[in-house]
Scaffold this motif. Sequence first.
Motif, PDB file in Angstrom:
ATOM      1  N   PRO A 130       8.721 -11.040   1.997  1.00 32.05           N
ATOM      2  CA  PRO A 130       7.511 -11.288   2.799  1.00 32.05           C
ATOM      3  C   PRO A 130       6.977 -10.022   3.471  1.00 32.05           C
ATOM      4  O   PRO A 130       5.770  -9.805   3.518  1.00 32.05           O
ATOM      5  N   ILE A 131       7.870  -9.209   3.977  1.00 30.44           N
ATOM      6  CA  ILE A 131       7.450  -7.971   4.639  1.00 30.44           C
ATOM      7  C   ILE A 131       6.865  -7.013   3.617  1.00 30.44           C
ATOM      8  O   ILE A 131       5.823  -6.390   3.853  1.00 30.44           O
ATOM      9  N   LYS A 132       7.501  -6.925   2.475  1.00 28.36           N
ATOM     10  CA  LYS A 132       7.027  -6.055   1.403  1.00 28.36           C
ATOM     11  C   LYS A 132       5.607  -6.441   0.978  1.00 28.36           C
ATOM     12  O   LYS A 132       4.737  -5.577   0.835  1.00 28.36           O
ATOM     13  N   ARG A 133       5.363  -7.728   0.814  1.00 30.08           N
ATOM     14  CA  ARG A 133       4.032  -8.188   0.408  1.00 30.08           C
ATOM     15  C   ARG A 133       2.981  -7.908   1.482  1.00 30.08           C
ATOM     16  O   ARG A 133       1.872  -7.477   1.177  1.00 30.08           O
ATOM     17  N   LEU A 134       3.332  -8.153   2.738  1.00 27.38           N
ATOM     18  CA  LEU A 134       2.396  -7.917   3.834  1.00 27.38           C
ATOM     19  C   LEU A 134       2.059  -6.430   3.957  1.00 27.38           C
ATOM     20  O   LEU A 134       0.884  -6.051   4.016  1.00 27.38           O
ATOM     21  N   VAL A 135       3.071  -5.588   3.987  1.00 30.80           N
ATOM     22  CA  VAL A 135       2.845  -4.145   4.119  1.00 30.80           C
ATOM     23  C   VAL A 135       2.066  -3.627   2.915  1.00 30.80           C
ATOM     24  O   VAL A 135       1.162  -2.795   3.053  1.00 30.80           O
ATOM     25  N   SER A 136       2.369  -4.126   1.734  1.00 30.15           N
ATOM     26  CA  SER A 136       1.651  -3.716   0.526  1.00 30.15           C
ATOM     27  C   SER A 136       0.168  -4.059   0.632  1.00 30.15           C
ATOM     28  O   SER A 136      -0.698  -3.225   0.337  1.00 30.15           O
ATOM     29  N   ALA A 173       7.997   0.117  -3.980  1.00 27.22           N
ATOM     30  CA  ALA A 173       9.271   0.551  -4.570  1.00 27.22           C
ATOM     31  C   ALA A 173       9.432   2.069  -4.442  1.00 27.22           C
ATOM     32  O   ALA A 173      10.544   2.564  -4.202  1.00 27.22           O
ATOM     33  N   ALA A 174       8.323   2.791  -4.567  1.00 26.63           N
ATOM     34  CA  ALA A 174       8.368   4.247  -4.425  1.00 26.63           C
ATOM     35  C   ALA A 174       8.690   4.631  -2.971  1.00 26.63           C
ATOM     36  O   ALA A 174       9.511   5.516  -2.725  1.00 26.63           O
ATOM     37  N   TYR A 175       8.048   3.965  -2.024  1.00 26.04           N
ATOM     38  CA  TYR A 175       8.325   4.245  -0.612  1.00 26.04           C
ATOM     39  C   TYR A 175       9.772   3.916  -0.259  1.00 26.04           C
ATOM     40  O   TYR A 175      10.436   4.674   0.453  1.00 26.04           O
ATOM     41  N   ILE A 176      10.252   2.801  -0.746  1.00 22.23           N
ATOM     42  CA  ILE A 176      11.629   2.389  -0.456  1.00 22.23           C
ATOM     43  C   ILE A 176      12.620   3.406  -1.006  1.00 22.23           C
ATOM     44  O   ILE A 176      13.575   3.798  -0.324  1.00 22.23           O
ATOM     45  N   LEU A 177      12.387   3.863  -2.230  1.00 22.01           N
ATOM     46  CA  LEU A 177      13.256   4.875  -2.843  1.00 22.01           C
ATOM     47  C   LEU A 177      13.233   6.163  -2.028  1.00 22.01           C
ATOM     48  O   LEU A 177      14.285   6.740  -1.724  1.00 22.01           O
ATOM     49  N   LEU A 178      12.051   6.609  -1.655  1.00 24.65           N
ATOM     50  CA  LEU A 178      11.914   7.857  -0.911  1.00 24.65           C
ATOM     51  C   LEU A 178      12.536   7.750   0.483  1.00 24.65           C
ATOM     52  O   LEU A 178      13.291   8.625   0.903  1.00 24.65           O
ATOM     53  N   MET A 179      12.254   6.660   1.191  1.00 27.96           N
ATOM     54  CA  MET A 179      12.795   6.493   2.547  1.00 27.96           C
ATOM     55  C   MET A 179      14.302   6.287   2.532  1.00 27.96           C
ATOM     56  O   MET A 179      14.986   6.676   3.480  1.00 27.96           O
ATOM     57  N   GLY A 180      14.805   5.702   1.467  1.00 23.95           N
ATOM     58  CA  GLY A 180      16.240   5.469   1.367  1.00 23.95           C
ATOM     59  C   GLY A 180      17.056   6.741   1.327  1.00 23.95           C
ATOM     60  O   GLY A 180      18.271   6.714   1.514  1.00 23.95           O
ATOM     61  N   ARG A 181      16.413   7.867   1.120  1.00 20.16           N
ATOM     62  CA  ARG A 181      17.084   9.168   1.081  1.00 20.16           C
ATOM     63  C   ARG A 181      17.353   9.750   2.457  1.00 20.16           C
ATOM     64  O   ARG A 181      18.115  10.691   2.593  1.00 20.16           O
ATOM     65  N   VAL A 182      16.683   9.225   3.469  1.00 20.12           N
ATOM     66  CA  VAL A 182      16.770   9.790   4.822  1.00 20.12           C
ATOM     67  C   VAL A 182      17.488   8.790   5.723  1.00 20.12           C
ATOM     68  O   VAL A 182      16.995   7.669   5.909  1.00 20.12           O
ATOM     69  N   PRO A 183      18.648   9.166   6.263  1.00 16.53           N
ATOM     70  CA  PRO A 183      19.432   8.211   7.056  1.00 16.53           C
ATOM     71  C   PRO A 183      18.629   7.464   8.119  1.00 16.53           C
ATOM     72  O   PRO A 183      18.765   6.244   8.252  1.00 16.53           O
ATOM     73  N   VAL A 184      17.776   8.145   8.863  1.00 12.95           N
ATOM     74  CA  VAL A 184      17.030   7.482   9.922  1.00 12.95           C
ATOM     75  C   VAL A 184      15.983   6.508   9.365  1.00 12.95           C
ATOM     76  O   VAL A 184      15.574   5.577  10.057  1.00 12.95           O
ATOM     77  N   LEU A 185      15.569   6.688   8.117  1.00 18.09           N
ATOM     78  CA  LEU A 185      14.573   5.804   7.497  1.00 18.09           C
ATOM     79  C   LEU A 185      15.192   4.686   6.651  1.00 18.09           C
ATOM     80  O   LEU A 185      14.479   3.781   6.227  1.00 18.09           O
ATOM     81  N   LYS A 186      16.501   4.743   6.426  1.00 14.57           N
ATOM     82  CA  LYS A 186      17.146   3.718   5.595  1.00 14.57           C
ATOM     83  C   LYS A 186      16.936   2.298   6.123  1.00 14.57           C
ATOM     84  O   LYS A 186      16.656   1.394   5.338  1.00 14.57           O
ATOM     85  N   PRO A 187      17.043   2.067   7.435  1.00  8.02           N
ATOM     86  CA  PRO A 187      16.780   0.697   7.917  1.00  8.02           C
ATOM     87  C   PRO A 187      15.341   0.242   7.622  1.00  8.02           C
ATOM     88  O   PRO A 187      15.119  -0.913   7.277  1.00  8.02           O
ATOM     89  N   LEU A 188      14.392   1.149   7.740  1.00  2.00           N
ATOM     90  CA  LEU A 188      13.010   0.808   7.436  1.00  2.00           C
ATOM     91  C   LEU A 188      12.855   0.514   5.941  1.00  2.00           C
ATOM     92  O   LEU A 188      12.157  -0.424   5.556  1.00  2.00           O
ATOM     93  N   ALA A 189      13.515   1.292   5.102  1.00  2.00           N
ATOM     94  CA  ALA A 189      13.471   1.048   3.653  1.00  2.00           C
ATOM     95  C   ALA A 189      14.026  -0.341   3.352  1.00  2.00           C
ATOM     96  O   ALA A 189      13.453  -1.087   2.546  1.00  2.00           O
ATOM     97  N   TRP A 190      15.124  -0.687   3.990  1.00  4.05           N
ATOM     98  CA  TRP A 190      15.714  -2.012   3.774  1.00  4.05           C
ATOM     99  C   TRP A 190      14.745  -3.111   4.223  1.00  4.05           C
ATOM    100  O   TRP A 190      14.528  -4.087   3.512  1.00  4.05           O
ATOM    101  N   LEU A 191      14.141  -2.921   5.403  1.00  2.70           N
ATOM    102  CA  LEU A 191      13.195  -3.906   5.925  1.00  2.70           C
ATOM    103  C   LEU A 191      12.012  -4.087   4.969  1.00  2.70           C
ATOM    104  O   LEU A 191      11.596  -5.212   4.690  1.00  2.70           O
ATOM    105  N   LEU A 192      11.501  -2.979   4.451  1.00  2.00           N
ATOM    106  CA  LEU A 192      10.369  -3.042   3.520  1.00  2.00           C
ATOM    107  C   LEU A 192      10.737  -3.702   2.193  1.00  2.00           C
ATOM    108  O   LEU A 192       9.853  -4.147   1.464  1.00  2.00           O
ATOM    109  N   SER A 193      12.013  -3.757   1.888  1.00  7.38           N
ATOM    110  CA  SER A 193      12.435  -4.370   0.623  1.00  7.38           C
ATOM    111  C   SER A 193      12.468  -5.895   0.701  1.00  7.38           C
ATOM    112  O   SER A 193      12.562  -6.565  -0.330  1.00  7.38           O
ATOM    113  N   LEU A 194      12.362  -6.442   1.903  1.00 10.09           N
ATOM    114  CA  LEU A 194      12.368  -7.894   2.068  1.00 10.09           C
ATOM    115  C   LEU A 194      11.031  -8.467   1.605  1.00 10.09           C
ATOM    116  O   LEU A 194       9.967  -8.012   2.031  1.00 10.09           O
TER     117      LEU A 194
END
Length: 130
Positions: free
Chosen positions: A100-106, A77-98
């Motif tokens: 199954p992906i969130k659990r795997l990356v975690s 949740a901290a990474y998603i919040l931080l990445m969501g601030r940077v336009p180029v990282l917003k898609p990655l933040a969204w992907l990490l919020s899904l």
Amino acid sequence: MGSQKSRLVVYYDGSCPACIRDRQFYERLAGKGGRHVVWFDITGQEGALRERGIDPDQALQELHVEDADGRIHSEMAAYILLMGRVPVLKPLAWLLSLGPIKRLVSALYHRWVQRRLAREGRLPTSNREP
């Protein structure tokens, strides 16, 4: 949006070379958008962390970010919040919020951190094998 309202405090491990590189990478990508991000090195700051309601051992093991309202977000949740601030990282933040992906990356992230801390001799005693 005012600077105080958009301010984030990132509690990061300044004793970790990879964490420092990640911070520098984020700052480069964020450019001027990163000016409302305050970086707080947790090294030797156990008392300050406890005052904010952050367990120092947990702070070593997962990223913590404090939003402008004083809420503490941790781990993905901290990474998603931080990445969501940077336009180029917003898609990655969204992907990490899904889910199954969130659990795997975690899980992968926790394994990497545990190995790094063990290698450095800084693994909190609560996580060591008996």
